[in-house]
Write a protein that holds these residues in place. Structure first.
Motif, PDB file in Angstrom:
ATOM      1  N   ALA A 133      -7.291  -8.542  13.344  1.00 55.18           N
ATOM      2  CA  ALA A 133      -7.246  -7.092  13.513  1.00 55.18           C
ATOM      3  C   ALA A 133      -5.886  -6.534  13.089  1.00 55.18           C
ATOM      4  O   ALA A 133      -5.797  -5.472  12.461  1.00 55.18           O
ATOM      5  N   LEU A 134      -4.813  -7.246  13.430  1.00 53.92           N
ATOM      6  CA  LEU A 134      -3.475  -6.824  13.022  1.00 53.92           C
ATOM      7  C   LEU A 134      -3.316  -6.884  11.509  1.00 53.92           C
ATOM      8  O   LEU A 134      -2.721  -5.987  10.896  1.00 53.92           O
ATOM      9  N   GLU A 135      -3.845  -7.950  10.904  1.00 59.60           N
ATOM     10  CA  GLU A 135      -3.800  -8.084   9.446  1.00 59.60           C
ATOM     11  C   GLU A 135      -4.525  -6.928   8.772  1.00 59.60           C
ATOM     12  O   GLU A 135      -4.038  -6.334   7.800  1.00 59.60           O
ATOM     13  N   HIS A 136      -5.701  -6.605   9.289  1.00 62.40           N
ATOM     14  CA  HIS A 136      -6.491  -5.516   8.706  1.00 62.40           C
ATOM     15  C   HIS A 136      -5.752  -4.175   8.838  1.00 62.40           C
ATOM     16  O   HIS A 136      -5.721  -3.378   7.887  1.00 62.40           O
ATOM     17  N   LYS A 137      -5.166  -3.964   9.985  1.00 62.96           N
ATOM     18  CA  LYS A 137      -4.424  -2.721  10.210  1.00 62.96           C
ATOM     19  C   LYS A 137      -3.245  -2.607   9.244  1.00 62.96           C
ATOM     20  O   LYS A 137      -2.992  -1.523   8.676  1.00 62.96           O
ATOM     21  N   LEU A 138      -2.550  -3.724   9.043  1.00 63.39           N
ATOM     22  CA  LEU A 138      -1.408  -3.720   8.131  1.00 63.39           C
ATOM     23  C   LEU A 138      -1.835  -3.414   6.700  1.00 63.39           C
ATOM     24  O   LEU A 138      -1.251  -2.548   6.030  1.00 63.39           O
ATOM     25  N   HIS A 139      -2.864  -4.084   6.222  1.00 61.39           N
ATOM     26  CA  HIS A 139      -3.283  -3.921   4.827  1.00 61.39           C
ATOM     27  C   HIS A 139      -3.926  -2.558   4.582  1.00 61.39           C
ATOM     28  O   HIS A 139      -3.806  -2.001   3.482  1.00 61.39           O
ATOM     29  N   SER A 140      -4.567  -2.005   5.594  1.00 57.95           N
ATOM     30  CA  SER A 140      -5.191  -0.693   5.413  1.00 57.95           C
ATOM     31  C   SER A 140      -4.166   0.430   5.354  1.00 57.95           C
ATOM     32  O   SER A 140      -4.433   1.506   4.813  1.00 57.95           O
ATOM     33  N   ARG A 141      -2.966   0.156   5.901  1.00 55.26           N
ATOM     34  CA  ARG A 141      -1.923   1.191   5.930  1.00 55.26           C
ATOM     35  C   ARG A 141      -0.704   0.814   5.095  1.00 55.26           C
ATOM     36  O   ARG A 141       0.327   1.484   5.147  1.00 55.26           O
ATOM     37  N   ARG A 142      -0.814  -0.228   4.317  1.00 55.27           N
ATOM     38  CA  ARG A 142       0.340  -0.813   3.652  1.00 55.27           C
ATOM     39  C   ARG A 142       1.131   0.193   2.817  1.00 55.27           C
ATOM     40  O   ARG A 142       2.369   0.160   2.799  1.00 55.27           O
ATOM     41  N   ASP A 143       0.463   1.092   2.128  1.00 60.67           N
ATOM     42  CA  ASP A 143       1.141   2.046   1.252  1.00 60.67           C
ATOM     43  C   ASP A 143       1.571   3.316   1.972  1.00 60.67           C
ATOM     44  O   ASP A 143       2.119   4.231   1.349  1.00 60.67           O
ATOM     45  N   LYS A 144       1.325   3.378   3.292  1.00 62.37           N
ATOM     46  CA  LYS A 144       1.587   4.622   4.010  1.00 62.37           C
ATOM     47  C   LYS A 144       2.615   4.489   5.125  1.00 62.37           C
ATOM     48  O   LYS A 144       2.938   5.483   5.768  1.00 62.37           O
ATOM     49  N   ILE A 145       3.117   3.282   5.364  1.00 62.60           N
ATOM     50  CA  ILE A 145       4.031   3.100   6.491  1.00 62.60           C
ATOM     51  C   ILE A 145       5.445   2.791   5.996  1.00 62.60           C
ATOM     52  O   ILE A 145       5.630   2.189   4.928  1.00 62.60           O
ATOM     53  N   PRO A 146       6.448   3.190   6.765  1.00 66.64           N
ATOM     54  CA  PRO A 146       7.839   2.896   6.393  1.00 66.64           C
ATOM     55  C   PRO A 146       8.093   1.388   6.378  1.00 66.64           C
ATOM     56  O   PRO A 146       7.398   0.621   7.042  1.00 66.64           O
ATOM     57  N   LYS A 147       9.123   0.996   5.631  1.00 62.70           N
ATOM     58  CA  LYS A 147       9.423  -0.414   5.475  1.00 62.70           C
ATOM     59  C   LYS A 147       9.725  -1.079   6.813  1.00 62.70           C
ATOM     60  O   LYS A 147       9.282  -2.207   7.084  1.00 62.70           O
ATOM     61  N   ALA A 148      10.458  -0.405   7.673  1.00 64.37           N
ATOM     62  CA  ALA A 148      10.830  -0.983   8.972  1.00 64.37           C
ATOM     63  C   ALA A 148       9.591  -1.268   9.819  1.00 64.37           C
ATOM     64  O   ALA A 148       9.493  -2.313  10.474  1.00 64.37           O
ATOM     65  N   GLU A 149       8.633  -0.341   9.784  1.00 66.56           N
ATOM     66  CA  GLU A 149       7.397  -0.542  10.542  1.00 66.56           C
ATOM     67  C   GLU A 149       6.580  -1.679   9.950  1.00 66.56           C
ATOM     68  O   GLU A 149       5.975  -2.468  10.674  1.00 66.56           O
TER      69      GLU A 149
END
Length: 254
Positions: A133-149
């Motif tokens: 679930a964490l992996e999916h959340k990361l990849h679904s938002r990869r282009d929209k979140i700041p680098k630190a997050e």
């Protein structure tokens, strides 16, 4: 002596019949699927045929899905009997279809042929779903979140994965010779020729220092080709079950 032998064989016969009757007994809580030659029976009703309904790569078998949705959505237990020559893909499609319909597939057991004395209990999913679930959340938002997050989410995923050992065993038929490959995230993959040897090696991983704090040390994923006959997978699964592993079936390989 002759009477004693007769009594022995009669006792064995009735014991076998009792085990068969118990496993194949359906009720409101227990769904029984029986494959007889080309026909698939559910709770005594002919629902599908292997030659017509299992053709192609679709994992969902429409007649089984329809039956379950109409009559068996509240099923708590599933018993499946396969023919010895049925392909693993056939069994997997049945299990997958039941999962898609919402049936509780964590109380599923199967037998092959007439071997009712040792049903094999299986599970449809691992207990490490939060990592996926964490992996999916990361990849679904990869282009929209700041680098630190992004970096923090990556750390959270790595920390989650560190809690799991992910032991797996695969079965391959190499020109008529069955080989087993065993490994985990903490061990190298090794090849075995005997079901007993691979089960003993899996138990060694399970009891190792590396597995001590792992949340899934009693779980093992089983992988094989879609064409593997069901009779060939039974020996290793029986041995793993004797070691108290919870067995998870993976999507069939090519």
């Amino acid at each position: 002596m002759k009477k004693l032998l007769t009594f022995f064989f009669v006792s064995v016969f009735f014991l076998a019949c009792s085990e068969e009757n118990e496993f194949m007994k359906f009720s409101d809580e227990t769904l029984v699927i029986n494959i007889v030659k080309d026909s698939v029976f559910i709770n005594g009703e002919t629902v599908a045929t292997l030659s017509q309904d299992f053709y192609g790569k679709d994992l969902q078998i429409a007649p089984i899905e329809k039956y379950v949705n109409l009559k068996a959505r509240q099923t708590q237990n599933v018993h499946i009997r396969c023919n010895t020559g049925d392909a693993y893909e056939t069994f997997y499609k049945i299990a997958a279809t039941l999962g898609f319909t919402g049936v509780n597939t964590d109380n599923m057991a199967f037998v092959v042929g007439d071997s009712y004395e040792t049903p094999i209990h299986i599970f449809s999913k691992r207990n490490d779903g939060e990592c996926a679930a964490l992996e999916h959340k990361l990849h679904s938002r990869r282009d929209k979140i700041p680098k630190a997050e992004y970096v923090q989410m990556r750390r959270d995923i790595d920390e989650c994965n560190s809690n799991y050992l992910r032991i797996s065993v695969s079965l391959q038929n190499d020109d008529g010779k069955i080989l087993y490959t065993l490994g985990s995230t903490k061990t190298e993959f090794k090849i075995f020729e005997k079901a007993e040897d691979v089960a003993n090696a899996a138990e060694s991983i399970q009891n190792s220092e590396a597995a001590r704090n792992k949340l899934d040390k009693n779980w093992i994923t089983f992988v094989t080709s879609r064409t593997t006959p069901m009779a060939q997978i039974v020996p290793v699964l029986v041995k793993l079950q004797e070691k108290n592993f919870a067995i998870i079936f993976a999507v069939p390989g090519t």
